[in-house]
Design an enzyme around this catalytic site. Structure first.
Site, mmCIF file in Angstrom:
data_model
loop_
_atom_site.group_PDB
_atom_site.id
_atom_site.type_symbol
_atom_site.label_atom_id
_atom_site.label_comp_id
_atom_site.label_asym_id
_atom_site.label_seq_id
_atom_site.Cartn_x
_atom_site.Cartn_y
_atom_site.Cartn_z
ATOM 1 C CG HIS A 42 -8.389 25.692 -25.932
ATOM 2 N ND1 HIS A 42 -9.120 25.361 -27.048
ATOM 3 C CD2 HIS A 42 -8.420 24.584 -25.144
ATOM 4 C CE1 HIS A 42 -9.569 24.129 -26.943
ATOM 5 N NE2 HIS A 42 -9.161 23.636 -25.800
ATOM 6 C CB SER B 125 -11.633 18.818 -33.205
ATOM 7 O OG SER B 125 -11.712 17.430 -33.394
ATOM 8 N NE ARG C 57 -16.688 21.044 -24.429
ATOM 9 C CZ ARG C 57 -17.121 22.034 -25.194
ATOM 10 N NH1 ARG C 57 -17.990 22.915 -24.728
ATOM 11 N NH2 ARG C 57 -16.691 22.148 -26.440
ATOM 12 C CE LYS D 58 -11.966 21.681 -22.994
ATOM 13 N NZ LYS D 58 -10.602 22.173 -23.311
ATOM 14 C CG ASP E 114 -7.180 21.057 -23.841
ATOM 15 O OD1 ASP E 114 -7.238 21.297 -25.064
ATOM 16 O OD2 ASP E 114 -8.169 21.113 -23.096
ATOM 17 C CE LYS F 196 -5.049 21.127 -28.911
ATOM 18 N NZ LYS F 196 -5.935 21.858 -27.979
ATOM 19 C CB THR F 197 -3.214 15.657 -29.782
ATOM 20 O OG1 THR F 197 -4.249 16.394 -29.125
ATOM 21 C CG2 THR F 197 -2.686 14.589 -28.839
ATOM 22 N NE ARG G 285 -13.029 13.909 -25.685
ATOM 23 C CZ ARG G 285 -12.356 14.979 -26.072
ATOM 24 N NH1 ARG G 285 -11.114 15.173 -25.681
ATOM 25 N NH2 ARG G 285 -12.916 15.879 -26.867
#
Length: 543
Positions: A228, A246, A66, A209, A265, A250-251, A330
């Site tokens: 988020h 990051s 991004r 996003k 997400d 979390k994942t 990704r």
């Protein structure tokens, strides 16, 4: 978002498309199947291939991530007082937006082929919005086919006018001399025109996003809270939200084979529960392997999109460890590719909120129970730490703060989201936990990272109700309540002051340093925060 007006005829696809300036003709292919998008991409887009497991491999060009410094929001009368203006939301004049929009439309009208994908953002029909994506790359169309919620044929037939349109002309540069812009890349949003225009970047994540940014504005305006976060649901219907930047886990920690995945997400918390905004997942692929992340690894198959990965030409075998193109490799795939995904992606009211941090200073506890005011303070702060890298002279951790654990996507002031969260917590008697997955026994380079099995045991204790009934003791400076015992976690680990392997003086200096970093960071929000929120921070004096 609004009741349909049955007295007005639904505009045809051609009629609704014409309002953007795009010429409707046979070049335009709408909601193509993945197999047809594969054929289009393989035929017309350089660097496209098929992996050995069937995923479409695509390249995003020069931009492999991004471009937050190039994001702009149009200054408009109806929204100007709502938006948190500053480094996240930089102003763009309506004239400059119109220039960019016309540039994008003119470019797209010269293409030999155009793709349109119409889908939904939000699984709850009451709050979902209709999103249209117009682009010149089949890879982009397939990406958004995965990330948005795919309409049925009947829904597509009656889709009508979209609530928001993304005009993606990323192959063509913006004019860097246009007022309010500083480069040839532009990601510009107009809430009044209900459009997002992309120029100068082909990175697909800008679209994902961009939709979240729009929902992050519209949902609070509608009285519901956009978040988020990842979200899962236990066998008893108990729902948990996980926030984390990051590298915090979390994942990993929200992916639990004993619980259903609602989303990884982006979510919205309504009066009745939570729903996922997206129809798919956008996972990091660097170092992906079947042993550590089998669900994601097995989702890399036909219909998925692999971005910027390195692969063996003859076999299509991907080398997920290769960072030569980018470390930000990704994979985008439909959420139903995850075996324990809950579809439709809607759950009840959350019982637990987990704020994840990776504290590389080694002074935050592995788990603490937060008061409502502390929850707001830590939610607004959005803290984690980056470990010392390989740069010469960098010898200690660096604190990172991202408001609401997603600062680049905020539209309203962070305090608004925090106040809405506090209201939801109070109404639903929600437990909020601060979970540190970082270092214990000392800072990075001295201590050790908290074992994943301990972090999983803590999450299990949260979900079983064990921690809610535990005995707690006060943890100084940050005034946190930490449990005296957690099943399968050594007691010494739970209290960083006991686990610390250096001197007590070193510990005091380190925790004071981190506390000062928190307080210095929070000064930018103090003008809108209540005294209770400010007082919920660590006890220290500004450096």
């Amino acid at each position: 978002m609004r009741a349909a007006d049955s007295s007005r005829p639904v505009p045809t696809f051609a009629q609704s498309l014409a309002s953007t300036g795009i010429s409707f003709d046979s070049r335009i292919q709408r909601n193509l199947s993945p197999s047809k998008l594969y054929k289009e991409a393989l035929k017309h887009e350089q660097g496209t291939s098929i992996s050995s497991t069937g995923a479409l491999i695509a390249r995003s060009g020069k931009k492999t991530g991004r471009s937050p410094l190039d994001k702009r929001v149009v200054e408009e009368a109806s929204t100007v007082d709502d938006i948190w203006w500053g480094p996240v939301n930089k102003k763009l004049s309506l004239e400059s937006f119109a220039t960019n929009q016309q540039t994008a439309v003119d470019f797209l009208n010269t293409r030999d082929r155009l793709y349109v994908f119409d889908g939904y953002a939000g699984w709850d029909p009451k709050y979902r919005i209709k999103v249209r994506v117009i682009c010149a790359r089949a890879y982009h169309a397939l990406f958004m086919n995965n990330m948005l919620i795919r309409p049925t044929s009947e829904e597509l037939e009656t889709f009508g006018e979209p609530d928001f349109t993304i005009i993606n002309a990323g192959q063509f540069p913006a004019n860097g001399f246009t007022k309010d812009m500083t480069s040839s890349t532009s990601i510009a949003i107009s809430f009044e025109r209900k459009q997002m225009v992309i120029l100068g970047t082909e990175y697909a994540g800008e679209m994902k996003k961009g939709v979240f940014t729009v929902m992050h504005y519209l949902m609070p305006r509608a009285g519901v809270l956009s978040l988020h976060s990842s979200c899962n649901e236990g066998p008893r219907g108990d729902v948990s939200l996980f926030f984390g930047l990051s590298g915090t886990g979390k994942t990993t920690l929200s992916a639990d084979p004993r619980r259903m995945l609602i989303g990884d997400d982006e979510h919205v918390w309504t009066e009745s529960g939570v729903f996922n905004i997206e129809g798919g997942c956008y996972a990091k692929a660097i170092d992906l392997c079947a042993e550590k992340e089998p669900e994601i690894f097995n989702a890399v198959r036909f219909g998925s999109v692999l971005e910027n990965v390195v692969y063996e030409g003859a076999t299509g075998v991907v080398d997920f460890t290769d960072k030569s193109i980018t470390e930000n490799t990704r994979c985008a795939y439909p959420i139903e590719y995850i075996p324990n995904a809950k579809v439709p992606c809607i759950g009840g009211k959350p019982q637990n909120i987990v704020l994840l941090t990776c504290d590389a200073f080694g002074v935050l506890p592995p788990v603490a129970k937060l008061t409502p005011a502390q929850a707001m303070y830590h939610f607004i702060s959005g803290y984690t730490a980056k470990i010392a890298g390989t740069e010469e002279g960098v010898t200690e951790p660096q604190a990172t703060f991202s408001a609401c654990f997603g600062q680049p996507f905020l539209v309203w002031h962070p305090v608004k989201y925090a106040q809405m969260l506090a209201q939801k917590m109070q109404q639903n008697n929600v437990n909020v936990w601060l979970v540190n997955t970082g270092w214990n026994g000392g800072a990075y380079g001295v201590g050790k990272r908290i074992s994943l099995k301990y972090s999983r045991a803590i999450i299990d204790a949260i979900h079983s109700g064990e921690l809610e009934k535990a005995e707690f003791t006060s943890y100084g400076v940050f005034n946190l309540q930490i449990p005296t015992a957690v099943s399968d976690v050594p007691a010494k680990v739970l209290d960083p002051s006991l686990a610390w392997e250096g001197t007590s003086g070193e510990f005091s200096a380190t925790i004071s340093k981190l506390a000062n970093l928190f307080q210095n960071n929070f000064t930018q929000y103090a003008d809108q925060a209540t005294p209770e929120i400010i007082a919920a921070g660590p006890e220290t004096h500004l450096a």
